[in-house]
Design a protein around this motif. Structure first.
Motif, PDB file in Angstrom:
ATOM      1  N   TYR A 307       0.746  -1.293   0.096  1.00 10.22           N
ATOM      2  CA  TYR A 307       0.194   0.047   0.042  1.00 10.22           C
ATOM      3  C   TYR A 307       0.962   1.188  -0.108  1.00 10.22           C
ATOM      4  O   TYR A 307       1.738   1.234   0.789  1.00 10.22           O
ATOM      5  CB  TYR A 307      -0.822   0.074   1.275  1.00 10.22           C
ATOM      6  N   GLN A 308       0.559   2.200  -1.119  1.00 10.70           N
ATOM      7  CA  GLN A 308       1.369   3.346  -1.189  1.00 10.70           C
ATOM      8  C   GLN A 308       0.434   4.585  -1.319  1.00 10.70           C
ATOM      9  O   GLN A 308       0.990   5.602  -1.632  1.00 10.70           O
ATOM     10  CB  GLN A 308       2.337   3.209  -2.338  1.00 10.70           C
ATOM     11  N   GLY A 309      -0.645   4.597  -0.945  1.00 11.29           N
ATOM     12  CA  GLY A 309      -1.480   5.716  -1.077  1.00 11.29           C
ATOM     13  C   GLY A 309      -1.772   6.791   0.170  1.00 11.29           C
ATOM     14  O   GLY A 309      -0.851   6.340   0.996  1.00 11.29           O
ATOM     15  N   ASN A 310      -2.532   7.687  -0.192  1.00  9.75           N
ATOM     16  CA  ASN A 310      -2.465   8.685   0.988  1.00  9.75           C
ATOM     17  C   ASN A 310      -3.837   8.816   1.590  1.00  9.75           C
ATOM     18  O   ASN A 310      -4.034   9.802   2.239  1.00  9.75           O
ATOM     19  CB  ASN A 310      -1.843   9.946   0.462  1.00  9.75           C
ATOM     20  N   MET A 311      -4.443   7.748   1.387  1.00  7.26           N
ATOM     21  CA  MET A 311      -6.150   8.022   1.948  1.00  7.26           C
ATOM     22  C   MET A 311      -6.069   7.216   3.413  1.00  7.26           C
ATOM     23  O   MET A 311      -6.482   7.616   4.371  1.00  7.26           O
ATOM     24  CB  MET A 311      -7.039   7.007   0.961  1.00  7.26           C
ATOM     25  N   PHE A 312      -5.241   6.013   3.514  1.00  2.00           N
ATOM     26  CA  PHE A 312      -5.490   5.386   4.517  1.00  2.00           C
ATOM     27  C   PHE A 312      -4.470   6.134   5.562  1.00  2.00           C
ATOM     28  O   PHE A 312      -3.587   6.626   5.233  1.00  2.00           O
ATOM     29  CB  PHE A 312      -5.063   3.800   4.532  1.00  2.00           C
ATOM     30  N   PRO A 313      -4.303   5.696   6.865  1.00  2.41           N
ATOM     31  CA  PRO A 313      -3.652   6.281   7.869  1.00  2.41           C
ATOM     32  C   PRO A 313      -2.134   5.809   7.727  1.00  2.41           C
ATOM     33  O   PRO A 313      -1.844   4.754   6.950  1.00  2.41           O
ATOM     34  CB  PRO A 313      -4.078   5.381   9.161  1.00  2.41           C
ATOM     35  N   ASP A 314      -1.214   6.773   8.232  1.00  2.00           N
ATOM     36  CA  ASP A 314       0.374   6.491   7.727  1.00  2.00           C
ATOM     37  C   ASP A 314       0.976   5.015   8.207  1.00  2.00           C
ATOM     38  O   ASP A 314       1.651   4.671   7.627  1.00  2.00           O
ATOM     39  CB  ASP A 314       0.994   7.427   8.621  1.00  2.00           C
ATOM     40  N   SER A 315       0.074   4.376   9.105  1.00  4.01           N
ATOM     41  CA  SER A 315       0.560   3.251   9.789  1.00  4.01           C
ATOM     42  C   SER A 315       0.335   2.204   8.583  1.00  4.01           C
ATOM     43  O   SER A 315       1.214   0.981   8.738  1.00  4.01           O
ATOM     44  CB  SER A 315      -0.338   2.781  10.903  1.00  4.01           C
ATOM     45  N   TYR A 316      -0.436   2.405   7.689  1.00  2.00           N
ATOM     46  CA  TYR A 316      -0.589   1.200   6.430  1.00  2.00           C
ATOM     47  C   TYR A 316       0.573   1.431   5.412  1.00  2.00           C
ATOM     48  O   TYR A 316       0.504   0.488   4.483  1.00  2.00           O
ATOM     49  CB  TYR A 316      -2.240   1.526   5.994  1.00  2.00           C
ATOM     50  N   GLN A 317       1.319   2.506   5.346  1.00  5.57           N
ATOM     51  CA  GLN A 317       2.118   2.789   4.287  1.00  5.57           C
ATOM     52  C   GLN A 317       3.068   1.667   4.341  1.00  5.57           C
ATOM     53  O   GLN A 317       3.905   1.318   5.078  1.00  5.57           O
ATOM     54  CB  GLN A 317       2.851   4.199   4.730  1.00  5.57           C
ATOM     55  N   ASN A 318       3.113   1.275   3.038  1.00  6.14           N
ATOM     56  CA  ASN A 318       4.421   0.185   2.562  1.00  6.14           C
ATOM     57  C   ASN A 318       3.892  -1.141   3.336  1.00  6.14           C
ATOM     58  O   ASN A 318       4.774  -1.870   3.160  1.00  6.14           O
ATOM     59  CB  ASN A 318       5.420   0.579   2.818  1.00  6.14           C
ATOM     60  N   ARG A 319       2.702  -1.442   3.930  1.00  8.90           N
ATOM     61  CA  ARG A 319       2.323  -2.579   4.445  1.00  8.90           C
ATOM     62  C   ARG A 319       1.955  -3.653   3.371  1.00  8.90           C
ATOM     63  O   ARG A 319       1.148  -2.980   2.250  1.00  8.90           O
ATOM     64  CB  ARG A 319       1.249  -2.357   5.391  1.00  8.90           C
ATOM     65  N   ILE A 320       2.211  -4.875   3.318  1.00  9.68           N
ATOM     66  CA  ILE A 320       1.622  -5.771   2.307  1.00  9.68           C
ATOM     67  C   ILE A 320       0.282  -6.205   2.717  1.00  9.68           C
ATOM     68  O   ILE A 320      -0.024  -6.591   3.977  1.00  9.68           O
ATOM     69  CB  ILE A 320       2.697  -6.952   2.330  1.00  9.68           C
ATOM     70  N   ILE A 321      -0.659  -5.930   1.807  1.00  7.96           N
ATOM     71  CA  ILE A 321      -2.077  -6.330   2.004  1.00  7.96           C
ATOM     72  C   ILE A 321      -2.218  -7.483   1.013  1.00  7.96           C
ATOM     73  O   ILE A 321      -1.890  -7.639  -0.121  1.00  7.96           O
ATOM     74  CB  ILE A 321      -3.044  -5.063   1.501  1.00  7.96           C
ATOM     75  N   VAL A 322      -2.789  -8.515   1.622  1.00  4.50           N
ATOM     76  CA  VAL A 322      -2.800  -9.969   0.913  1.00  4.50           C
ATOM     77  C   VAL A 322      -4.069 -10.387   1.135  1.00  4.50           C
ATOM     78  O   VAL A 322      -4.949 -10.225   2.178  1.00  4.50           O
ATOM     79  CB  VAL A 322      -1.997 -11.043   1.703  1.00  4.50           C
ATOM     80  N   ALA A 323      -4.686 -10.948  -0.101  1.00  7.86           N
ATOM     81  CA  ALA A 323      -6.025 -11.598  -0.061  1.00  7.86           C
ATOM     82  C   ALA A 323      -5.962 -13.048   0.046  1.00  7.86           C
ATOM     83  O   ALA A 323      -5.163 -13.678  -0.682  1.00  7.86           O
ATOM     84  CB  ALA A 323      -6.734 -11.323  -1.519  1.00  7.86           C
ATOM     85  N   LYS A 324      -6.535 -13.508   1.019  1.00  7.86           N
ATOM     86  CA  LYS A 324      -6.637 -14.907   0.971  1.00  7.86           C
ATOM     87  C   LYS A 324      -7.846 -15.568   0.644  1.00  7.86           C
ATOM     88  O   LYS A 324      -8.948 -15.377   1.253  1.00  7.86           O
ATOM     89  CB  LYS A 324      -6.430 -15.284   2.624  1.00  7.86           C
ATOM     90  N   HIS A 325      -7.918 -16.106  -0.510  1.00  6.79           N
ATOM     91  CA  HIS A 325      -9.033 -16.827  -1.072  1.00  6.79           C
ATOM     92  C   HIS A 325      -9.856 -17.754  -0.398  1.00  6.79           C
ATOM     93  O   HIS A 325     -11.062 -17.785  -0.422  1.00  6.79           O
ATOM     94  CB  HIS A 325      -8.450 -17.424  -2.546  1.00  6.79           C
TER      95      HIS A 325
END
Length: 399
Positions: A307-325
């Motif tokens: 995640y590299q956007g500016n909408m979510f809180p700063d704590s999400y910056q560069n966290r890996i977001i994974v979809a578990k099917h």
């Protein structure tokens, strides 16, 4: 649709950007796109979906909505610089372009770009062109945004294996400009005869004669990867083998640091589990790259993004977001959710649930299965769901 005649209608895209205030002093943007008429165009602005959004649990101040309905078997997502969302699928034979024309946060239009394809799961966008991965071929739709109503494609490469077991592909362009293409193992567990199986390959699509180069080995079935924005290293999800019990082995999140690394399959799983059938044919566990994170047994991790956007809180910056099917043969189902992890050097830690509720734990019934995640230009997050046939949009507003 390969042979459909190209219309002379010019496709002009007008973009209107607007911003609105947020308590966290961030900006969001939407785009107004003027799209052409065509026989392959469908209005989905009033289409509804049979989903249970009230069941989805998110962190405080996050909201999930259906961004697009009637997207059968929605799988991998790719997005253009002006907000056109391209969607592949695995159980169907089509590729779509989905567009929010009026910038209201919900899709209005769906273009069917191709049909009759063989598991066109993978989609990637680069320099105005759309690339689509079938089981054995890579297709290129030139200047796609100006030809949505009359799409044609050329075959860039057609020499991948034809085996369909783990044959569907997730694709993406790396920092080197090459297209990365996984080739899954043609089995649950086996020692493939050909080097290209159980690997991630890369192609120079600008070459006059592209050749698939094996980038890393020992990868059973990766259906998601991305590159660390700080280091440029690839990270990828990998689905663990079946038939070793409910809790063994873990599916993996892996970190690539150099070409030619081997991640263990079919000899070792989740770093420390020796395969009962093939383990004696390989080296010791230390000969292979251990996972950066263990994601749980049979959870089927697919799409992932930093995640590299500016909408979510700063704590999400560069966290890996994974979809578990989600699992298909575990006695008690696992997965069916979105998680996030923090990159900590060579490892990933602090895994947290981000979105859950597609699985009714008590009834052991699922009504949706997340597949891929894709950040939009405004920092919101799209999530594809191949079971419900929709794409969700997650937004954040500080109260």
């Amino acid at each position: 649709m390969k042979n459909i005649s190209r219309l002379s209608l010019a496709f002009g895209i007008g973009i209107t950007l607007f911003t609105f205030g947020c308590n966290q002093n961030q900006k969001s943007e939407a785009q107004t796109l003027n799209t052409p008429d065509g026989t392959n165009r469908q209005d989905i602005s009033m289409t509804t979906a049979d989903v249970k959004l009230d069941k989805i649990k998110l962190p405080p101040n996050f909201k999930i909505e259906v961004w697009a309905a009637d997207i059968p078997n929605a799988r991998q997502l790719a997005i253009s610089e002006d907000g056109i969302v391209f969607v592949g699928n695995r159980q169907e034979d089509k590729v779509y372009a989905v567009i929010d024309e009026d910038g209201d946060g919900k899709a209005d239009t769906k273009f069917t770009l191709a049909e009759g394809l063989n598991m066109p799961n993978g989609v990637a966008y680069k320099d105005g062109d759309l690339y689509v991965a079938e089981v054995s071929r890579i297709l290129k739709f030139k200047d796609i945004k100006n030809n949505l109503n009359a799409p044609t494609y050329e075959v860039v490469y057609d020499n991948y294996p034809t085996e369909t077991h783990h044959g569907w592909k997730f694709i993406a362009f790396g920092p080197d400009g090459k297209l990365y293409v996984p080739v899954g193992a043609p089995c649950n567990i086996c020692e493939p005869e050909k080097e290209i199986f159980a690997s991630i390959t890369r192609l120079d699509v600008d070459s006059a004669n592209p050749t698939a180069e094996v980038y890393v080995h020992g990868v059973r079935n990766s259906v998601g990867f991305d590159w660390d924005p700080n280091t440029g290293d690839m990270w990828f999800t990998d689905n663990g083998r079946d038939m070793m019990g409910d809790d063994v082995p873990n599916c993996e999140l892996n970190h690539v640091t150099e070409t030619g690394q081997h991640f263990g399959y079919p000899y070792w799983h989740d770093g420390t589990v020796k395969d009962p059938e093939f383990g004696s044919k390989g080296g010791s566990a230390s000969d292979y790259v251990a996972p950066a994170a263990k994601l749980g047994a049979h959870v089927a991790p697919l799409g992932m993004r930093f995640y590299q956007g500016n909408m979510f809180p700063d704590s999400y910056q560069n966290r890996i977001i994974v979809a578990k099917h989600g699992s298909w043969n575990r006695s008690k189902k696992s997965g069916y959710l979105i998680t996030s992890l923090k990159v900590n050097g060579a490892n990933a830690t602090d895994e947290q649930n981000f979105a859950s509720g597609w699985l009714d734990e008590k009834a052991q019934e699922a009504w949706g299965r997340p597949v891929d995640v894709q950040e939009m230009t405004d920092g919101s997050l799209l999530i594809s769901d191949d079971m419900a046939g929709v794409i969700y949009r997650v937004t954040y507003t500080e109260k």
